[in-house]
Design a protein around this motif. Structure first.
Motif, short mmCIF file in Angstrom:
data_model
loop_
_atom_site.label_atom_id
_atom_site.label_comp_id
_atom_site.label_asym_id
_atom_site.label_seq_id
_atom_site.Cartn_x
_atom_site.Cartn_y
_atom_site.Cartn_z
N LYS A 1 0.82 -1.22 0.00
CA LYS A 1 0.00 0.00 0.00
C LYS A 1 0.85 1.26 0.00
O LYS A 1 0.56 2.22 -0.69
N ASN A 2 1.94 1.24 0.78
CA ASN A 2 2.78 2.43 0.89
C ASN A 2 3.89 2.48 -0.16
O ASN A 2 4.75 3.35 -0.11
N ASN A 3 3.88 1.55 -1.09
CA ASN A 3 4.84 1.47 -2.19
C ASN A 3 6.29 1.27 -1.75
O ASN A 3 7.22 1.48 -2.51
N LYS A 4 6.51 0.85 -0.50
CA LYS A 4 7.87 0.64 -0.02
C LYS A 4 8.37 -0.77 -0.33
O LYS A 4 9.57 -1.02 -0.32
N ILE A 5 7.46 -1.71 -0.56
CA ILE A 5 7.84 -3.09 -0.87
C ILE A 5 7.30 -3.45 -2.24
O ILE A 5 6.12 -3.24 -2.52
N GLN A 6 8.16 -3.97 -3.09
CA GLN A 6 7.73 -4.51 -4.37
C GLN A 6 8.08 -5.99 -4.40
O GLN A 6 9.12 -6.40 -3.91
N PHE A 7 7.22 -6.77 -5.00
CA PHE A 7 7.35 -8.21 -5.01
C PHE A 7 7.18 -8.69 -6.44
O PHE A 7 6.25 -8.28 -7.12
N PHE B 1 14.99 -13.66 -4.74
CA PHE B 1 16.00 -12.60 -4.80
C PHE B 1 15.36 -11.28 -4.39
O PHE B 1 14.18 -11.04 -4.64
N LYS B 2 16.16 -10.42 -3.79
CA LYS B 2 15.73 -9.07 -3.51
C LYS B 2 16.08 -8.23 -4.73
O LYS B 2 17.21 -8.27 -5.22
N VAL B 3 15.10 -7.50 -5.21
CA VAL B 3 15.28 -6.70 -6.41
C VAL B 3 14.74 -5.30 -6.14
O VAL B 3 13.83 -5.11 -5.35
N ASP B 4 15.28 -4.32 -6.81
CA ASP B 4 14.78 -2.96 -6.71
C ASP B 4 14.81 -2.50 -5.26
O ASP B 4 15.84 -2.41 -4.65
N LYS B 5 13.60 -2.21 -4.72
CA LYS B 5 13.48 -1.64 -3.38
C LYS B 5 13.45 -2.75 -2.35
O LYS B 5 12.90 -3.78 -2.55
#
Length: 116
Positions: free
Chosen positions: A47-53, A112-116
């Motif tokens: 919702k807060n755009n801090k996590i992308q999956f 994997f962790k990507v982007d943010k």
């Protein structure tokens, strides 16, 4: 409360989840309020755009394989095909492994962790 507790970030506690199908192959549970956005692959954001999956599924449709191709398709074949790809993601793509490699009887999983 100790002095070091000032630096601890509060963990987001998700209690309500929804189930979504990915690539018409498997189901995942994601927190309510997360939304999918248009991309070349399956992607969602909080919702807060801090996590992308993001999820990408690589595989072969067994129905499309000949009998000889099915006979040689083993977990070793998957390892030979995908473990170098995972290393390429890290070395060339800038992805960060979550160190959760899982090799089953007929699948290989790595996140994997990507982007943010």
């Amino acid at each position: 409360m100790g002095i070091f507790n000032l630096f601890n970030k509060p963990q987001q506690a998700y209690t309500d989840f929804k189930t979504i199908m990915v690539d018409e192959i498997y189901l995942i549970s994601v927190p309510d309020g997360w939304s999918q956005f248009k991309s070349d692959r399956f992607r969602m954001k909080s919702k807060n755009n801090k996590i992308q999956f993001s999820i990408t599924n690589y595989g072969k449709n067994v129905a499309d394989l000949s009998d000889s191709e099915r006979a040689i398709s083993t977990i070793d074949d998957l390892k030979n095909q995908f473990l170098p790809l995972f290393k390429k993601f890290i070395n060339e793509g800038g992805f960060i492994s979550n160190n959760d490699l899982e090799i089953g009887k007929d699948y290989i999983y790595q996140s994997f962790k990507v982007d943010k």
